[in-house]
Design an enzyme around this catalytic site. Structure first.
Site, PDB file in Angstrom:
ATOM      1  N   HIS A  14       0.831  -1.341  -0.059  1.00  0.00           N
ATOM      2  CA  HIS A  14       0.015  -0.038  -0.007  1.00  0.00           C
ATOM      3  C   HIS A  14       0.928   1.318  -0.145  1.00  0.00           C
ATOM      4  O   HIS A  14       2.097   1.173   0.169  1.00  0.00           O
ATOM      5  CB  HIS A  14      -1.178   0.029   1.309  1.00  0.00           C
ATOM      6  N   CYS A  33       5.663   6.409   4.418  1.00  0.00           N
ATOM      7  CA  CYS A  33       4.685   5.641   3.781  1.00  0.00           C
ATOM      8  C   CYS A  33       3.956   6.351   2.623  1.00  0.00           C
ATOM      9  O   CYS A  33       2.947   5.512   2.088  1.00  0.00           O
ATOM     10  CB  CYS A  33       3.554   5.589   5.403  1.00  0.00           C
ATOM     11  N   HIS A  39       4.978   0.142  -0.574  1.00  0.00           N
ATOM     12  CA  HIS A  39       5.662  -0.527   0.368  1.00  0.00           C
ATOM     13  C   HIS A  39       4.863  -1.717   1.009  1.00  0.00           C
ATOM     14  O   HIS A  39       3.786  -1.670   0.750  1.00  0.00           O
ATOM     15  CB  HIS A  39       6.397   0.170   1.443  1.00  0.00           C
ATOM     16  N   HIS A  41       3.397  -4.891   3.921  1.00  0.00           N
ATOM     17  CA  HIS A  41       3.591  -5.345   5.386  1.00  0.00           C
ATOM     18  C   HIS A  41       3.257  -6.564   5.167  1.00  0.00           C
ATOM     19  O   HIS A  41       2.558  -7.129   4.603  1.00  0.00           O
ATOM     20  CB  HIS A  41       2.544  -4.545   6.215  1.00  0.00           C
ATOM     21  N   ASP A  79      -4.496 -10.782   0.142  1.00  0.00           N
ATOM     22  CA  ASP A  79      -2.957 -11.476   0.175  1.00  0.00           C
ATOM     23  C   ASP A  79      -2.419 -11.120  -1.288  1.00  0.00           C
ATOM     24  O   ASP A  79      -2.937 -11.584  -2.137  1.00  0.00           O
ATOM     25  CB  ASP A  79      -3.296 -13.001   0.407  1.00  0.00           C
ATOM     26  N   HIS A  80      -1.202 -10.851  -1.067  1.00  0.00           N
ATOM     27  CA  HIS A  80      -0.429 -10.528  -2.356  1.00  0.00           C
ATOM     28  C   HIS A  80      -1.073  -9.395  -3.169  1.00  0.00           C
ATOM     29  O   HIS A  80      -0.832  -9.451  -4.264  1.00  0.00           O
ATOM     30  CB  HIS A  80       0.033 -11.917  -2.899  1.00  0.00           C
ATOM     31  N   GLU A 126      -0.054  -4.289  11.768  1.00  0.00           N
ATOM     32  CA  GLU A 126       0.658  -3.757  10.581  1.00  0.00           C
ATOM     33  C   GLU A 126       1.936  -4.095  10.716  1.00  0.00           C
ATOM     34  O   GLU A 126       2.814  -4.595   9.958  1.00  0.00           O
ATOM     35  CB  GLU A 126       0.188  -2.463  10.372  1.00  0.00           C
TER      36      GLU A 126
END
Ligand code: NI
Length: 136
Positions: A14, A33, A39, A41, A79-80, A126
């Site tokens: 995100h 951010c 980037h 998490h 996810d991914h 996070e």
């Protein structure tokens, strides 16, 4: 009343960004951010439900059903993925942990009710040092 928690994990990218602001202001407010090229998490989510123990099963909810629901409605969608670009329920929303947590609550609340329990809390981690909790 008894509480049961299921943990799931997902990895996603995100950036935090307000498109009404200049790049400079985004950088001032969101720091790293707001990195334009994203980037990621390794998120951990704890979904806590509550209810009475069913005397026929000894359970508050069928964990197979809860796990299936979380996989289908939350994990497979995130996810991914890129939270800003790929996730329908986050379209045009801020991709913060707070907003993500609330949106996941909104998706799950009625569906958990249909499984016979009540959603109590969503805790979304996070990073090692930062997590949010939402109780509706
Ligand atoms: Ni981030």
């Amino acid at each position: 009343m008894i509480y049961l928690t299921r943990r799931e994990r997902f990895n996603a990218a995100h950036k935090l960004y307000n498109d009404e602001w200049s790049e400079k202001k985004n950088l001032e407010v969101f720091g790293k951010c707001s990195n334009p090229n994203w980037h990621g998490h390794n998120y951990v989510i704890y979904v806590t439900v509550k209810g009475e123990v069913n005397p026929q099963t000894g359970w508050v909810i069928d964990l197979k059903d809860l796990s299936h629901l979380l996989k289908e409605e939350v994990i497979e969608k995130l996810d991914h993925k890129n939270i800003n670009l790929d996730v329908n329920f986050m379209k045009s929303k801020k991709a913060s942990t707070e907003v993500l947590c609330i949106e996941i609550w909104n998706i799950l609340f009625e569906k958990i009710k249909a499984l016979g329990a009540t959603l109590h809390c969503i805790k979304l981690i996070e990073t090692e040092n930062n997590y949010v909790e939402y109780y509706g």
